[in-house]
Design an enzyme around this catalytic site. Structure first.
Site, mmCIF file in Angstrom:
data_model
loop_
_atom_site.group_PDB
_atom_site.id
_atom_site.type_symbol
_atom_site.label_atom_id
_atom_site.label_comp_id
_atom_site.label_asym_id
_atom_site.label_seq_id
_atom_site.Cartn_x
_atom_site.Cartn_y
_atom_site.Cartn_z
ATOM 1 N N LYS A 1 0.831 -1.221 0.000
ATOM 2 C CA LYS A 1 0.000 0.000 0.000
ATOM 3 C C LYS A 1 0.857 1.259 0.000
ATOM 4 C CE LYS A 1 -1.696 1.645 4.035
ATOM 5 N NZ LYS A 1 -1.448 3.064 4.336
ATOM 6 N N ASN A 2 1.844 1.295 0.888
ATOM 7 C CA ASN A 2 2.590 2.543 1.051
ATOM 8 C C ASN A 2 3.607 2.782 -0.063
ATOM 9 O OD1 ASN A 2 1.063 3.071 3.244
ATOM 10 N ND2 ASN A 2 2.613 2.512 4.762
ATOM 11 N N CYS B 1 -4.528 12.818 12.495
ATOM 12 C CA CYS B 1 -5.381 11.637 12.494
ATOM 13 C C CYS B 1 -5.191 10.964 13.834
ATOM 14 C CB CYS B 1 -5.056 10.719 11.319
ATOM 15 S SG CYS B 1 -3.484 9.902 11.464
ATOM 16 N N ARG C 1 0.726 14.568 12.648
ATOM 17 C CA ARG C 1 1.039 14.383 11.230
ATOM 18 C C ARG C 1 1.192 15.688 10.440
ATOM 19 N NH1 ARG C 1 -1.200 8.861 9.049
ATOM 20 N NH2 ARG C 1 0.868 8.964 8.165
ATOM 21 N N ASP D 1 4.380 0.747 11.921
ATOM 22 C CA ASP D 1 3.182 0.109 11.369
ATOM 23 C C ASP D 1 3.006 -1.338 11.838
ATOM 24 O OD1 ASP D 1 2.641 2.444 10.061
ATOM 25 O OD2 ASP D 1 3.374 1.791 8.106
ATOM 26 N N ARG E 1 -8.732 -0.458 4.217
ATOM 27 C CA ARG E 1 -7.856 0.583 3.655
ATOM 28 C C ARG E 1 -6.490 -0.005 3.306
ATOM 29 N NH1 ARG E 1 -6.565 5.059 7.322
ATOM 30 N NH2 ARG E 1 -5.251 5.362 5.521
HETATM 31 N N1 EPU Z 1 6.782 14.502 10.387
HETATM 32 C C1 EPU Z 1 7.044 15.825 10.641
HETATM 33 N N2 EPU Z 1 6.938 16.703 9.600
HETATM 34 C C2 EPU Z 1 6.597 16.312 8.348
HETATM 35 C C3 EPU Z 1 6.333 14.964 8.103
HETATM 36 C C4 EPU Z 1 6.431 14.067 9.138
HETATM 37 O O1 EPU Z 1 7.372 16.202 11.763
HETATM 38 O O2 EPU Z 1 6.520 17.175 7.468
HETATM 39 C C5 EPU Z 1 6.890 13.540 11.475
HETATM 40 C C6 EPU Z 1 5.579 12.800 11.738
HETATM 41 O O3 EPU Z 1 4.725 13.536 12.579
HETATM 42 C C7 EPU Z 1 6.074 11.515 12.356
HETATM 43 C C8 EPU Z 1 7.376 11.249 11.607
HETATM 44 O O4 EPU Z 1 7.781 12.511 11.071
HETATM 45 O O5 EPU Z 1 6.366 11.740 13.700
HETATM 46 C C9 EPU Z 1 7.330 10.228 10.496
HETATM 47 O O6 EPU Z 1 6.246 10.506 9.626
HETATM 48 P P1 EPU Z 1 6.320 10.202 8.071
HETATM 49 O O7 EPU Z 1 6.271 11.490 7.341
HETATM 50 O O8 EPU Z 1 7.473 9.299 7.777
HETATM 51 O O9 EPU Z 1 4.956 9.450 7.844
HETATM 52 P P2 EPU Z 1 4.134 9.457 6.480
HETATM 53 O O10 EPU Z 1 5.090 9.503 5.374
HETATM 54 O O11 EPU Z 1 3.062 10.459 6.548
HETATM 55 C C10 EPU Z 1 4.143 6.884 6.029
HETATM 56 C C11 EPU Z 1 3.137 5.791 5.960
HETATM 57 C C12 EPU Z 1 2.607 5.486 7.351
HETATM 58 C C13 EPU Z 1 3.797 5.094 8.235
HETATM 59 C C14 EPU Z 1 4.828 6.220 8.240
HETATM 60 C C15 EPU Z 1 6.085 5.885 9.025
HETATM 61 C C16 EPU Z 1 2.132 6.082 3.768
HETATM 62 C C17 EPU Z 1 0.924 6.369 2.965
HETATM 63 N N3 EPU Z 1 2.016 6.184 5.079
HETATM 64 O O12 EPU Z 1 3.451 8.028 6.540
HETATM 65 O O13 EPU Z 1 1.750 4.360 7.203
HETATM 66 O O14 EPU Z 1 3.355 4.853 9.541
HETATM 67 O O15 EPU Z 1 5.229 6.505 6.880
HETATM 68 O O16 EPU Z 1 6.674 4.737 8.530
HETATM 69 O O17 EPU Z 1 3.165 5.738 3.227
HETATM 70 C C18 EPU Z 1 0.045 2.869 7.771
HETATM 71 O O18 EPU Z 1 0.287 2.250 6.715
HETATM 72 O O19 EPU Z 1 -0.719 2.396 8.671
HETATM 73 C C19 EPU Z 1 0.651 4.172 7.992
HETATM 74 C C20 EPU Z 1 0.218 5.033 8.904
#
Ligand code: EPU
Length: 420
Positions: free
Chosen positions: A22-23, A115, A120, A306, A398
């Site tokens: 998915k990701n 969320c 996030r 995850d 999802r």
């Molecule tokens: N963060 C910031 N600023 C940003 C972006 C992120 O401070 O601009 C922080 C977040 O708050 C968090 C950390 O950095 O504390 C990591 O977040 P990341 O940006 O890596 O998460 P994401 O890219 O939004 C993806 C996956 C998530 C998974 C995370 C971490 C997708 C669609 N989602 O989210 O997947 O938990 O990476 O590995 O790729 C799931 O599949 O259940 C899911 C939540």
């Protein structure tokens, strides 16, 4: 609304085929916006998040056709803004912003907001776009990035919890069509970032270093259409591995990548779970009792956030005290109170959950709060005595392709019912 009704206590046995990730697929679908030529993406899981992403791409003007697990995307002509209602439904849709900015030099997207698992923010995505020369404006719940042209730049994208997965992908996508060289330091190293980089390179991008903390993108004038096979879902694989261990069963994961699962398989091994590899098949089995462990979630190649909830479900069955520390998302413990309804003894102390495991779980109605919390409740329900009803199963749909069917094939007594 639908629920899953599980009659627990049956060890899982057999083989399960792991679906595409998915990701990985969400940003890869968004990347197809970077070219006016057709793209073909294979091994796409049938998930509601994938359907949302397809709707978003269609709303932007792309043609999306799904044939089995193959998706054809043709973004011949597109517009640069994302519909609020669609983007709001799925946080992952923020990754349309990089491709829109790269191709149109203008992207307006509804701010995704927080969320249940945490705040996030997207400050690091925006920092990267600004470093490429985009002007960022936040107004009325929308974020707009505009640029006359994008220019490659050196940037540091580390944040308070380390790297950002979608932030790295987003900036990498925008940088493919910038003038000159972009260097992203503290880039996310997740396999999903590597898969995206591979797809972008197949489209004619020039990206090196994906999978390491330094990614270099040399901008090109234009990208072309490409075909791609999505990597297997390491989180789905980990979930079935843990379900096998939790039910005292033996399950072979087909098509999983063991090299993406080092941290999870290592922890399962420490717990006393047997892991055997034969080619691309990984067999997970449990003989006898489990040992308690400490787990801390970290960016890749650390233990994935995850898989934290699913691991906690397993720890509730493990005699002794296990400590699970969540370092990526501050409120990703929503499953704790639901696991307690099944009889689990868990205390939260700051970022850690202290699990006093080993007492048998007994079935109860429980409420899923997010995708991975739902998976943890299903695992706990499979191991519990009696019936467990997991409500709000749309969370599972999802991110897990046909989970109830796959579990039934492994011998689980699980059915989908209308929520009563
Ligand atoms: N963060 C910031 N600023 C940003 C972006 C992120 O401070 O601009 C922080 C977040 O708050 C968090 C950390 O950095 O504390 C990591 O977040 P990341 O940006 O890596 O998460 P994401 O890219 O939004 C993806 C996956 C998530 C998974 C995370 C971490 C997708 C669609 N989602 O989210 O997947 O938990 O990476 O590995 O790729 C799931 O599949 O259940 C899911 C939540």
């Amino acid at each position: 609304m639908e629920s899953l009704l599980i009659k627990g206590g049956v060890p899982l046995h057999g083989e399960v085929t792991i679906s595409g990730a998915k990701n990985a697929v969400l940003p890869i679908m968004a990347a197809a916006l970077l070219t006016d030529e057709p793209c073909v993406i294979r091994r796409v899981p049938n998930l509601s998040d994938v359907k949302f992403m397809a709707q978003i791409l269609e709303w932007l003007g792309a043609t999306v056709k799904v044939k089995g697990d193959t998706v054809h995307i043709h973004a011949h002509k597109i517009k640069g803004s994302g519909d609020y209602e669609l983007v709001r439904k799925m946080r992952g849709s923020i990754c349309i912003m990089g491709p829109l900015l790269g191709r149109l030099k203008k992207a307006t997207v509804s701010l995704p907001g927080g969320c249940v698992i945490g705040a996030r923010p997207i400050n690091l995505h925006l920092k990267g776009f600004a470093a490429l020369g985009a002007k960022i404006r936040v107004e009325n719940g929308y974020v707009e990035a505009t640029a006359k042209h994008l220019t490659g730049a050196a940037m540091f994208l580390g944040g308070r919890a380390g790297s950002t997965v979608l932030g790295t992908g987003n900036v990498m996508m925008a940088a493919t069509l910038a003038d000159g060289v972009t260097v992203i330091e503290s880039a996310a190293c997740e396999p999903e970032v590597v898969d995206l980089a591979n797809f972008l390179n197949a489209m004619g991008a020039r990206i090196t270093g994906a999978g390491s903390p330094t990614i270099t993108v040399t901008g090109v004038k234009k990208l072309h259409g490409a075909e791609h096979d999505v990597i297997p879902d390491r989180i789905e694989a980990a979930t079935y591995a843990i379900a096998a261990a939790a039910t005292n069963g033996e399950v072979t994961l087909l098509g999983a990548r063991a090299d993406h699962l080092h941290a999870v398989l290592d922890k399962l091994h420490d717990c006393g779970v047997k892991i055997e590899r034969k080619g691309s098949a990984i067999t997970v089995s449990r003989k006898g009792s489990l040992k308690p462990i400490d787990v801390t979630t970290l960016p890749y190649s650390g233990f994935p956030t995850d898989v934290q909830a699913q691991m906690m479900a397993l720890m509730t069955l493990t005699p002794g005290i296990s400590i699970i520390t969540e370092r990526i998302f501050e409120s990703r413990f929503m499953h704790v109170s639901e696991l307690a309804r099944l009889g689990a003894d868990i205390e939260i102390e700051g970022p850690s959950a202290i699990v006093k495991g080993g007492k048998p779980l007994s079935g109860a109605p429980v409420m899923a709060s997010d995708l991975r919390a739902s998976a943890a409740l299903v695992i706990a329900g499979l191991a519990a005595k009696g019936s467990t009803q997991v409500n709000r199963v749309y969370h599972l749909d999802r991110g897990y392709e046909n989970m109830d069917q796959k579990l039934r094939k492994l011998g689980a007594r699980i059915e989908r019912i209308e929520e009563s």
